[in-house]
Design an enzyme around this catalytic site. Structure first.
Site, mmCIF file in Angstrom:
data_model
loop_
_atom_site.group_PDB
_atom_site.id
_atom_site.type_symbol
_atom_site.label_atom_id
_atom_site.label_comp_id
_atom_site.label_asym_id
_atom_site.label_seq_id
_atom_site.Cartn_x
_atom_site.Cartn_y
_atom_site.Cartn_z
ATOM 1 N N ASP A 147 0.845 -1.192 0.000
ATOM 2 C CA ASP A 147 0.000 0.000 0.000
ATOM 3 C C ASP A 147 0.883 1.246 0.000
ATOM 4 O O ASP A 147 1.987 1.213 -0.551
ATOM 5 C CB ASP A 147 -0.921 -0.031 1.227
ATOM 6 N N HIS A 220 -3.726 6.233 3.231
ATOM 7 C CA HIS A 220 -4.397 5.025 2.735
ATOM 8 C C HIS A 220 -3.819 3.754 3.352
ATOM 9 O O HIS A 220 -4.554 2.867 3.803
ATOM 10 C CB HIS A 220 -4.281 4.993 1.213
ATOM 11 N N SER A 552 -11.054 -0.654 -1.402
ATOM 12 C CA SER A 552 -9.800 -0.643 -0.638
ATOM 13 C C SER A 552 -10.060 -0.896 0.836
ATOM 14 O O SER A 552 -9.223 -1.463 1.541
ATOM 15 C CB SER A 552 -9.100 0.716 -0.776
#
Length: 768
Positions: A147, A220, A552
């Site tokens: 990620d 994220h 996600s």
């Protein structure tokens, strides 16, 4: 291409196209200019092949007449996820590579996209019960996340009371900008950064806005890691919203290995391959990938190829399905050895009430917690700016003299959702109503805007726009009031999110994809201190926890739950874990009604092409009764059934593999059936499946069929009698097209029922 959590309609596709045209322009006229490739080689000593290649290229360079020739840049050597390397090469060098010993294939590097906690309660996880019991939480399970990195100081990653790092761990904590070996602990046990491919495509990383290390500058990666395996944090919230008893990862006692391969504009496939290669070598148990590209054949899909290598090492790989819904056949990460996760709603909402001048009340969604507004003027399009893009509130489209002091209506699309709010605020607007178009349906996203803002569904948006188009009636003024109600629980859920990518899969229509759904809308989880919650540079706010949406967010839920199952059933293969999750998934919501599909309207029932087998059920998944197991050979035979050449199969097998005369059916826990529509003779398809008993030693299962419309389903035998645990029994299912169909697909299920278990396999019929 990068998926921004607050961006609509894959906007980075445009930037990616510009980058492609830029590089095409500067490479089309000279073979000496370079591009980056993934090179697949036979499974021997890859380093020896690279050394031999460099010697060949050095010889070539010595006979060049010009000074433009330079040796290739070798970025990574892959020995675990696949066999090969990545390098930046000229066209001539690529030809030399293709003629070298051991070469199989090559393809250009590309930018993949990120598919961007009440969840544990909604999923039924409770202390001391089921998968959150002392035994399942005590064993060591390591989750590797590829990620944007991780924020090691975050409270979700404390290692208090955690035992020493397991001796089997082979990873390390790589140092880099603002990240030292001491940044890891007994919770984050490994970290690394992979950027060579990204920099070869985009250019050097700007270290004033990001870090050439595993440190997360975007948020994220911290969000996904804390969702999968974050520690328990009591009273976590977003400015007081979404506050529950505590926030927690799905398996909060798991170790974390963070592999940073995603940057400001996306994730280079060469870097993602390097990260997965390293994760396999390090010894992770689960790999979580909240990223992907467009659907393409598996032999040119870097994630499919790398994940095959992980599967061979008994590693479970979970991937997001993509955020291109509700359009059909948009699902990505469709290889059968991947767990492909769709996104759904939880029962937590953030309602806001908009009352327009006619008295009509509209229920929307908002993360604003302050006072409401009474009877403020509305502005939209020509009454807000009149310039190009004013209806979408794109940058520099609004005029201060037209919007100052007003509530501004903005349509979704043509830009980032939070960026629209920034445009309104910078021009003096006091609030924003963000209206979904027909393509976004009734979705109510709660975004961390920089001003009071309400997300409104398409149907209510039509009412609102008609009202403002009519000028407000006799008073000739359009006004609205807004009230914000904070956090509420108990809404109908789950419902499949409209943005979640749909099947059938283009790459593998023989497999029903996505596989399963999990919470992915308005999810609260950890966030980076280097990024604002809105991802806008003008936003000075910083938060420990943020609320964002996407597949996600759904993916790490399943990654964490897979880790829980792995901790209970340590000898299960990835296919057995996947089977347990799929065959126990729920197809009804908290009202005991069929799970809805927000893409078609909340009252429309979701299908197998929306949520796969259904919504993940943590309580039942640990004890599925029967499982469908698969081995490496089974998957290779599946590739044979796709008529892959021996060269293409070699990409996965690493060594020569001879296809059997009849490859047979893939023992998958769902059925994707392609039937001819309107044929004079009935189309018949038969499939053989084998189930393994992992429940009671002596048990009996009876087949129950929910027939898809227009299809007759026959099961032989109709009863399966097991005498012991791990006994394997087979059955055959035959599908007969009973009538022509007007629709393109129909759905049903095969359920094996015992006195303790229901083992459900969805059936998705596509009429060709």
């Amino acid at each position: 291409m990068l998926f921004f959590p607050f961006y609509d309609n894959r906007p980075m596709m445009f930037i990616r196209s510009l980058l492609f045209l830029f590089f095409l322009f500067f490479t089309s006229n000279a073979s000496s200019l370079k591009q980056t490739y993934v090179i697949h080689t036979v499974k021997t000593n890859t380093k020896d092949i690279v050394s031999s290649l460099l010697n060949s290229l050095q010889t070539d360079s010595n006979i060049q007449d010009d000074n433009d020739f330079a040796l290739p840049e070798i970025h990574y050597i892959y020995e675990n996820a696949m066999s090969g390397f990545s390098a930046t090469l000229t066209d001539d060098q690529l030809e030399t590579v293709k003629n070298s010993r051991g070469f199989i294939s090559a393809y250009l590097d590309e930018l993949l996209s990120l598919h961007t906690t009440h969840s544990h309660e909604f999923l039924g996880l409770e202390f001391g019960i089921g998968l959150w019991n002392k035994t399942s939480l005590s064993s060591d399970v390591i989750i590797g996340l590829v990620d944007t990195g991780i924020s090691p100081e975050h409270v979700s990653f404390r290692d208090t009371h955690m035992p020493p790092v397991p001796s089997r761990w082979r990873g390390s904590c790589d140092e880099g900008t603002n990240f030292s070996s001491s940044s890891c602990n007994k919770k984050i046990i490994g970290a690394g950064a992979y950027y060579k491919g990204y920099e070869s495509i985009v250019g050097k990383i700007n270290e004033t806005t990001d870090f050439r290390s595993a440190r997360d500058a975007q948020g994220h990666g911290t969000h996904t890691a804390s969702t999968a395996a974050g520690d328990i944090v009591r009273k976590a919230s977003y400015f007081g919203l979404a506050k529950g008893r505590f926030a927690s990862g799905m398996r909060f006692s798991s170790r974390i290995a963070a592999y940073k391969a995603c940057w400001a504009l996306g994730c280079a496939s060469t870097d993602v391959l390097a990260a997965i290669d390293r994760a396999i070598l390090d010894g992770v148990d689960v790999i979580s990938l909240s990223l992907g590209g467009s659907s393409r054949p598996f032999y040119v899909d870097p994630i499919a190829i790398a994940a095959f290598g992980a599967m061979q090492k008994n590693i479970f790989v979970s991937c997001s399905a993509g955020n291109s819904g509700p359009a059909k056949s948009t699902v990505s990460n469709g290889a059968p050895w991947l767990m492909t996760v769709a996104a759904s709603y939880t029962d937590r909402t953030f309602p806001a009430i908009v009352r327009i001048g006619t008295g009509k009340k509209i229920v929307g969604s908002s993360l604003y917690k302050g006072k409401g507004f009474e009877n403020l003027s509305l502005a939209f399009n020509t009454t807000a700016g009149g310039g190009s893009g004013a209806e979408f509130c794109v940058r520099n489209s609004l005029k201060r003299e037209l919007v100052e002091g007003k509530i501004v209506i903005c349509l979704r699309g043509a830009g980032g959702r939070t960026a629209k709010g920034e445009e309104v605020k910078q021009n003096g607007g006091v609030a924003m109503l963000l209206v979904s178009r027909q393509t976004e349906g009734e979705e109510l996203l709660a975004d961390p805007h920089v001003l009071p803002a309400v997300s409104i569904g398409y149907s209510d948006g039509v009412v609102l726009l008609k009202y403002i188009a009519g000028g407000g009636g006799a008073a000739n003024a359009t006004v609205a009031s807004i009230g914000f109600r904070g956090t509420e629980y108990g809404a109908r859920a789950p419902i499949v999110a409209a943005f979640s990518s749909r099947g059938p899969s283009v790459a593998g229509p023989e497999i029903a994809k996505p596989d399963i759904s999990a919470p992915g809308l308005n999810i609260l989880a950890g966030w980076s201190p280097f990024s604002s919650p809105s991802l806008l540079r003008s936003d000075p706010r910083r938060v420990q926890f943020n609320i964002i949406s996407g597949t996600s967010m759904a993916c790490p839920h399943v990654s964490g739950i897979a880790a829980l199952i792995k901790s209970v059933h340590g000898d299960w293969s990835p296919a057995m874990i996947k089977s347990a999750l799929l065959t126990t998934a729920s197809t009804t919501d908290n009202r005991n009604q069929p799970i809805g599909d927000m893409g078609a309207g909340p009252n429309s029932a979701a299908t197998a092409f929306d949520f796969g087998a259904g919504h993940v059920d943590t309580t039942r998944a640990v004890d599925p009764g029967l499982v469908y197991d698969l081995s490496t050979v089974d998957y290779l035979n599946y590739l044979c059934s796709l008529s892959y050449t021996s060269e293409r199969i070699l990409l996965f097998s690493g060594t020569n593999y001879t296809c059997p005369p009849s490859p047979g059916d893939l023992n998958y826990p769902s059925f994707a059936v392609n039937l001819a529509n309107g044929a004079k003779m009935k189309t018949v398809r038969s499939y053989r499946r084998t189930v393994t008993n992992v429940g009671s030693p002596a048990c009996e299962y009876m087949a129950h069929v929910e027939e898809p419309k227009g299809v007759e389903v026959r099961v032989e035998p109709k009863v399966l009698k097991f005498q012991k645990v791990r006994e394997r029994l087979s059955y055959t299912v035959t599908f007969v097209a009973a009538a022509s169909r007007d629709s393109s697909s129909s759905f049903g299920a095969l359920v094996w029922i015992s006195d303790k278990h229901k083992v459900r396999s969805p059936i998705a019929v596509t009429w060709e």
